[in-house]
Design an enzyme around this catalytic site. Structure first.
Site, PDB file in Angstrom:
ATOM      1  N   ASP A 145     -14.534  18.133   3.438  1.00 42.00           N
ATOM      2  CA  ASP A 145     -14.021  17.827   2.105  1.00 42.00           C
ATOM      3  C   ASP A 145     -13.016  18.934   1.786  1.00 42.00           C
ATOM      4  O   ASP A 145     -13.400  20.007   1.334  1.00 42.00           O
ATOM      5  CB  ASP A 145     -15.156  17.805   1.078  1.00 42.00           C
ATOM      6  CG  ASP A 145     -14.653  17.480  -0.313  1.00 42.00           C
ATOM      7  OD1 ASP A 145     -13.710  16.679  -0.435  1.00 42.00           O
ATOM      8  OD2 ASP A 145     -15.204  18.027  -1.291  1.00 42.00           O
ATOM      9  N   GLU A 170     -11.470  14.010   4.488  1.00 39.14           N
ATOM     10  CA  GLU A 170     -11.133  13.180   3.335  1.00 39.14           C
ATOM     11  C   GLU A 170      -9.623  13.076   3.217  1.00 39.14           C
ATOM     12  O   GLU A 170      -8.915  14.074   3.224  1.00 39.14           O
ATOM     13  CB  GLU A 170     -11.713  13.762   2.053  1.00 39.14           C
ATOM     14  CG  GLU A 170     -11.423  12.893   0.841  1.00 39.14           C
ATOM     15  CD  GLU A 170     -12.079  13.417  -0.422  1.00 39.14           C
ATOM     16  OE1 GLU A 170     -13.271  13.170  -0.612  1.00 39.14           O
ATOM     17  OE2 GLU A 170     -11.365  14.091  -1.184  1.00 39.14           O
ATOM     18  N   ASP A 219     -18.900  19.883  -3.111  1.00 42.20           N
ATOM     19  CA  ASP A 219     -18.030  19.852  -1.929  1.00 42.20           C
ATOM     20  C   ASP A 219     -18.852  19.797  -0.646  1.00 42.20           C
ATOM     21  O   ASP A 219     -18.455  19.157   0.326  1.00 42.20           O
ATOM     22  CB  ASP A 219     -17.119  21.093  -1.910  1.00 42.20           C
ATOM     23  CG  ASP A 219     -16.429  21.300  -3.232  1.00 42.20           C
ATOM     24  OD1 ASP A 219     -15.336  20.755  -3.415  1.00 42.20           O
ATOM     25  OD2 ASP A 219     -17.012  21.982  -4.095  1.00 42.20           O
TER      26      ASP A 219
END
EC number: 3.1.21.10
Length: 192
Positions: A7, A68, A141
């Site tokens: 992330d 991501e 996160d």
């Protein structure tokens, strides 16, 4: 298959590693967050993220890295930082010949919660349940990195089937077009 989920972010970059088992079984391996101080030069922040990602890749030896994809954010500065952090991680993986797959936040949320617009709390709760963790990963996160890894494990077989179907369709199209060209050439040669 071992998947490292990332992330990306400049201030906090979540990292998570999972192993896929049979069916939808997924086992947690590691989770963490790389933090960089906001007063540090951008290049140095990216270097810290890259070095940490490389250390994780060397330690956990993932088969694939799931990052991501920066989809859309209202704050352009945040989007740029996120994209840059994701880029240095992708580069670190490429240097190790580890495939990198990008997933949008809505794809990940849909995979782990069934709702592509789920909130962070829902994603964290589902990841905690899916991986049978005693405590929820924090900050968000870290949970998001695990969600990326889990989503990739679950989406990879479907993506592979889609890619195979697309390749087969493209090959059939090429053969069809070659046959049409050959027929047109034969008609032209016969008409002379």
């Amino acid at each position: 298959m071992r998947v490292m989920g990332v992330d990306p972010g400049l201030t906090r970059c979540g990292l998570g590693v999972v192993d896929s088992g049979r069916g939808r079984e997924v086992l947690p391996v590691a989770v963490g967050v790389v933090r960089t101080p906001t007063d540090l030069d951008l290049a140095q922040r990216l270097l810290r993220i890259s070095e940490s990602a490389e250390e994780w890749m060397d330690r956990y030896r993932p088969d694939v890295v799931a990052v991501e994809r920066v989809f859309a954010q209202h704050n352009v500065r945040t989007a740029m930082g996120t994209a840059q952090a994701g880029g240095v991680v992708a580069l670190a993986a490429a240097r190790r010949s580890i495939p990198v797959m990008f997933h949008t936040p809505s794809e990940v949320k849909a995979a782990v919660t069934g709702n592509g617009s789920a909130g962070k709390k829902q994603v964290t709760a589902m990841i905690t349940r899916i991986l049978e963790l005693e405590t929820a990963p924090k900050p968000a996160d870290a949970a998001d990195a695990l969600a990326l890894a889990v989503a990739h494990c679950w989406r990879a077989p479907m993506l592979a089937r889609l890619a195979a179907a697309e390749a087969m369709a493209a090959a059939q199209k090429r053969r069809y077009e070659e046959r049409l060209r050959a027929q047109a050439a034969a008609r032209k040669a016969g008409g002379q």
